[in-house]
Design a protein around this motif. Structure first.
Motif, short mmCIF file in Angstrom:
data_model
loop_
_atom_site.label_atom_id
_atom_site.label_comp_id
_atom_site.label_asym_id
_atom_site.label_seq_id
_atom_site.Cartn_x
_atom_site.Cartn_y
_atom_site.Cartn_z
N CYS A 1 1.23 -13.97 -51.65
CA CYS A 1 1.68 -12.60 -51.50
C CYS A 1 2.57 -12.52 -50.26
CB CYS A 1 0.47 -11.67 -51.38
SG CYS A 1 0.90 -9.92 -51.38
N TYR A 2 3.88 -12.43 -50.48
CA TYR A 2 4.81 -12.40 -49.36
C TYR A 2 6.19 -11.94 -49.85
CZ TYR A 2 6.70 -16.82 -51.19
OH TYR A 2 7.26 -17.78 -51.99
N THR A 3 7.08 -11.67 -48.91
CA THR A 3 8.45 -11.29 -49.22
C THR A 3 9.37 -12.48 -48.97
OG1 THR A 3 8.08 -8.97 -48.67
CG2 THR A 3 10.35 -9.73 -48.68
N ALA A 4 10.21 -12.78 -49.93
CA ALA A 4 11.11 -13.93 -49.82
C ALA A 4 12.56 -13.49 -50.01
CB ALA A 4 10.75 -14.99 -50.86
N SER B 1 13.09 -6.03 -53.86
CA SER B 1 13.01 -5.25 -52.62
C SER B 1 14.35 -5.32 -51.89
CB SER B 1 11.90 -5.80 -51.72
OG SER B 1 11.84 -5.09 -50.49
N ASP B 2 14.67 -4.23 -51.18
CA ASP B 2 15.88 -4.17 -50.37
C ASP B 2 15.60 -4.40 -48.90
OD1 ASP B 2 17.65 -3.59 -52.52
OD2 ASP B 2 16.97 -1.50 -52.50
N VAL B 3 14.34 -4.56 -48.54
CA VAL B 3 13.95 -4.76 -47.14
C VAL B 3 13.12 -6.03 -47.03
CG1 VAL B 3 14.02 -2.31 -46.58
CG2 VAL B 3 11.89 -3.31 -47.41
N SER B 4 13.08 -6.58 -45.82
CA SER B 4 12.36 -7.84 -45.61
C SER B 4 10.91 -7.63 -45.21
CB SER B 4 13.07 -8.65 -44.52
OG SER B 4 13.10 -7.92 -43.30
N ALA B 5 10.44 -6.40 -45.20
CA ALA B 5 9.06 -6.12 -44.78
C ALA B 5 8.08 -6.76 -45.75
CB ALA B 5 8.84 -4.62 -44.71
N ALA C 1 20.14 -10.22 -59.63
CA ALA C 1 20.95 -9.59 -60.67
C ALA C 1 20.94 -8.07 -60.53
CB ALA C 1 20.45 -10.00 -62.05
N GLY C 2 19.84 -7.53 -59.99
CA GLY C 2 19.74 -6.10 -59.79
C GLY C 2 20.32 -5.63 -58.46
N GLY C 3 20.93 -6.54 -57.69
CA GLY C 3 21.55 -6.17 -56.43
C GLY C 3 20.60 -6.13 -55.26
N HIS C 4 19.44 -6.79 -55.37
CA HIS C 4 18.44 -6.79 -54.30
C HIS C 4 18.47 -8.13 -53.56
CE1 HIS C 4 16.82 -3.15 -56.16
NE2 HIS C 4 16.86 -3.80 -57.31
N ASP C 5 18.34 -8.07 -52.26
CA ASP C 5 18.36 -9.29 -51.44
C ASP C 5 17.01 -9.99 -51.38
OD1 ASP C 5 21.05 -9.02 -50.80
OD2 ASP C 5 20.63 -7.78 -49.04
N TYR C 6 15.94 -9.27 -51.66
CA TYR C 6 14.61 -9.83 -51.49
C TYR C 6 13.79 -9.66 -52.76
CZ TYR C 6 16.04 -9.37 -46.62
OH TYR C 6 16.74 -9.45 -45.45
N VAL C 7 12.78 -10.52 -52.88
CA VAL C 7 11.81 -10.43 -53.96
C VAL C 7 10.43 -10.56 -53.35
CG1 VAL C 7 12.00 -12.92 -54.43
CG2 VAL C 7 11.04 -11.38 -56.16
#
Length: 231
Positions: free
Chosen positions: A125-128, A108-112, A79-85
């Motif tokens: 603890c990870y990026t999805a 988050s806007d990056v996949s790091a 909803a906030g325009g971010h591709d990642y969480v």
């Protein structure tokens, strides 16, 4: 509360209509109707932490509270325009006829991968990819937030559901890695200046012997070898 990191859940195959009828409540925290509720609340609640992360709490009488909390975090990121969480930690517990879960997350806007974690468990603890988390936890018909879809059917005919920490994880190996700089070419070795002249230059006598050897006849009759003694 104890950490819950359940990636695969096995259950008997159930028609999608049955899930729709028993789908958990998805919405802001509210009191349960009826005298038997005793003021109990169900739903999710989101609070902004001092470090900018979200604390998403979920309480369910039926369904998976952790899935509801994770879906809400991904939904807010999208909803906030971010591709990642980024999921930074979480916990879940069951008791008194309800299940409760807490998820710490940030958009988050990056996949790091996250630079820090709030929990002790590394699998929490990870990026999805936010859209993938929502797809996996959207129910059989795509309209039941917090309900895991069927991932596959095992060899015994049981449906395998994908849920819990780890869903939607971005593979670090797919991220672009900067190429390493090329090493400079190795210098051509030069003879040390203290080496004797005789070691650096061929001896004149050796050159004479080599020239004399080249003028000697070749033993054989193959015309390709040049002239022979018998010629």
């Amino acid at each position: 509360m104890t950490i819950k990191a359940c990636l695969f859940l096995l259950a008997a195959s159930v028609p999608a209509a049955a899930y729709a009828a028993d789908a958990p409540y998805y919405g802001p925290m509210k009191k349960i109707d009826g005298w038997w509720g005793l003021g109990m609340k169900v739903g999710y609640d989101v609070r902004l932490q001092k470090d900018g992360s979200w604390r998403v709490d979920a309480v369910m009488r039926r369904g998976d509270a952790l899935s509801v909390a994770m879906y809400r975090a991904a939904e807010m990121a999208r909803a906030g325009g971010h591709d990642y969480v980024q999921f930074l930690g979480g916990s879940a517990s069951r008791g008194g006829g309800t299940e409760a879960a807490t998820v710490i997350a940030r958009p988050s806007d990056v996949s790091a991968p996250p630079s820090e974690c709030a929990g002790r468990r590394r699998d929490a603890c990870y990026t999805a990819a936010a859209a993938e988390v929502m797809r996996i936890l959207s129910g059989p018909d795509g309209s039941q937030p917090g309900v895991a879809i069927v991932d596959h059917v095992d060899r015994f005919g049981r449906s395998v559901f994908l849920s819990g920490f780890g869903i939607g994880k971005v593979d670090p190996g797919s991220a672009r890695v900067a190429a390493a700089p090329l090493a400079p070419p190795a210098p051509t070795p030069q003879p040390p200046m203290h080496m004797p002249v005789s070691a650096r230059l061929p001896d004149a006598q050796d050159r004479f012997k080599q020239a004399l050897k080249e003028q000697q006849s070749v033993r054989g009759r193959d015309p390709r070898q040049g002239w022979t003694i018998s010629d």
